[in-house]
Design a protein around this motif. Structure first.
Motif: not given
Length: 535
Positions: A30-44
């Protein structure tokens, strides 16, 4: 007979171990992703306010800030008591949206703290970043966090609502072009990028920024923060979080018709890591690479005109992107270094590496290895380029006395294009692909006269230059231009037979090599790099 009492003890213990093992692996998945990920825009993305070069006002209560934080994505500044209010009621930059790609984008205005040289887009008067027209008690000015156009509160109604992403639009992946797959799990707020819709913009060349926030003297984190403000935060990747394979996936997401620019903030090792990953995964067409020098030597960055070092500044990101627009795309030779080690009973072990800058065997690699071991020891608590250079000097001086690589010519055999070379008493062999070694020494040309018939060195001519160094003291003389190396020649294939254990390095990554046969040949494949100088 079975010992049921022992079984009754061991079965629960073994079961517990299995459960713990499975749980750890499930959690890591769950914590390690081998794909491109984006930050959540829910918070600053809050950062210490100390990084801003000017007085700031809170975007919530509008009070002058003495101590507070600012979002390095959208630029809003708040005092710590207003952080929760800002997270709830002032949205950050939108990383992705489900609006059609052709839908016009609207400005995302942030109150207060405009750029130092900002002017109102409507009346062309200064936007002080404090209040409209600089009047006491008036409302704060506004700035769009995408196109970075500023406007007074009184003028805002006169400004068109459509945002064209400003002068950096050719480098930006707009939110309505980026599609996310959704949340992977409740324990992670990272979002996987599923696809990127094509953008009908002329000369669209998205810039992907890579850096490790924990490397060096933390300049990597400042570079990441600097570009989150200018680009889509999804384009800014922390190598401390994602593996390089996930970073390279951007090429597949953008498709073969779009050739992105990967802006790598780090040393020669980080650049080589990326270029090798692109080669191993057979990415075509080869993406272009630009280097922000954050390492100690930065030899490739020097050759390409990006400088010997870089310190992030408030407007540094904009300056770099302006240089990217003016830079030339040039090929860089890629070389494969093959190792063949003979084990007991005649068994052979083979491996290979990619090389872009240089390979060396002997005293300079020993100095680099000593420094490398020190830097990774628990006692290495000071992290700065100046301190690193002092360490290099100390280890070089140590080798003047110890001379662990003395009589290297008796411990190796050197072949250029199959022809064995006769060597005098030396302590290092250096195989060059670029005209910079040891933090800026043009080793092939140093000490040569202008009217000499020395063959020209190029980064893309399919030839390697091979030189020898006599001692650690000789290295010090080369650094200040008081001597010249032993130039052995140029070749398309270089072979080194090592008869004993010797320190060696490839692109600044050192180790102690066991006896082996090392062959350097062309990969018949070139990388693409951005250069500010003619090469």
């Amino acid at each position: 007979m079975f010992d049921w009492e022992s079984i009754s003890v061991f079965v629960p213990v073994i079961s517990a171990c299995i459960i713990i093992y499975v749980s750890v692996h499930v959690l890591s998945s769950f914590l390690t992703d081998v794909h491109v990920v984006a930050p959540s825009d829910a918070t600053h993305s809050w950062t210490s306010l100390d990084a801003l070069p000017k007085a700031s006002h809170c975007g919530v209560c509008e009070a002058l800030l003495v101590e507070g934080v600012y979002c390095d994505c959208c630029g809003v500044c708040v005092d710590r008591g207003c952080m929760r209010m800002a997270d709830r009621h002032q949205p950050c930059k939108t990383v992705s949206t489900r609006k059609p790609a052709a839908t016009p984008w609207t400005h995302h205005f942030v109150k207060g703290n405009t750029s130092l040289d900002a002017r109102c887009e409507v009346c062309e008067e200064d936007c002080s970043g404090s209040s409209c027209g600089g009047e006491e008690g008036a409302e704060l000015d506004w700035e769009c966090c995408w196109c970075h156009r500023a406007v007074h509160t009184a003028c805002r109604a006169k400004l068109a609502n459509v945002c064209d992403f400003g002068r950096l639009r050719q480098f930006i992946v707009p939110p309505n072009s980026l599609e996310l797959a959704g949340r992977r799990a409740s324990i992670s707020n990272r979002l996987r990028i599923q696809c990127i819709k094509p953008v009908d913009w002329p000369e669209w060349t998205p810039v992907i920024v890579l850096a490790n926030r924990t490397s060096g003297n933390k300049d990597g984190g400042r570079v990441l923060s600097m570009f989150r403000r200018l680009l889509n935060p999804a384009q800014v990747i922390d190598l401390a979080v994602l593996p390089m394979e996930a970073v390279v996936e951007w090429c597949s997401l953008l498709g073969p018709k779009v050739k992105p620019i990967f802006l790598i903030a780090g040393g020669d090792g980080t650049v080589a890591w990326f270029l090798t990953t692109v080669y191993r995964l057979n990415i075509k067409p080869s993406p272009s690479v630009c280097v922000i020098p954050l390492g100690t030597g930065n030899d490739l960055a020097r050759v390409l005109g990006w400088g010997s070092s870089y310190t992030p500044t408030d407007d540094g990101g904009l300056q770099i992107l302006n240089k990217v627009q003016a830079a030339k795309h040039i090929p860089l030779d890629r070389w494969v270094v093959n190792f063949e080690v003979t084990r007991p009973l005649g068994l052979k072990k083979k491996k290979d590496l990619c090389m872009y800058n240089y390979l060396s065997v002997g005293v300079d690699a020993q100095v680099t290895l000593d420094f490398h071991r020190t830097r990774h020891s628990p006692f290495y608590i000071v992290s700065s380029r100046l301190f690193n250079k002092v360490l290099y000097l100390l280890f070089g001086t140590q080798q003047v006395m110890e001379r662990v690589c003395q009589d290297l010519d008796q411990r190796i055999e050197l072949y250029l294009d199959g022809v064995r070379q006769e060597l005098p008493s030396i302590e290092a062999i250096v195989v060059l692909n670029i005209p910079s070694w040891g933090a800026g020494v043009n080793l092939w040309e140093v000490g040569s006269s202008e009217d000499s018939d020395l063959p020209v060195q190029s980064v893309n001519d399919g030839l390697l230059e091979v030189v020898a160094v006599y001692s650690s003291f000789h290295i010090a003389q080369l650094q200040v231009g008081l001597s010249e190396p032993l130039r052995i020649g140029q070749a398309k294939c270089v072979k080194i037979k090592m008869k004993s254990k010797i320190a060696m390095q490839v692109d600044g990554e050192p180790w102690l090599q066991q006896p082996a046969t090392i062959t350097v040949t062309s990969a018949n494949n070139q990388a693409t790099v951005l250069s500010l100088v003619d090469r």
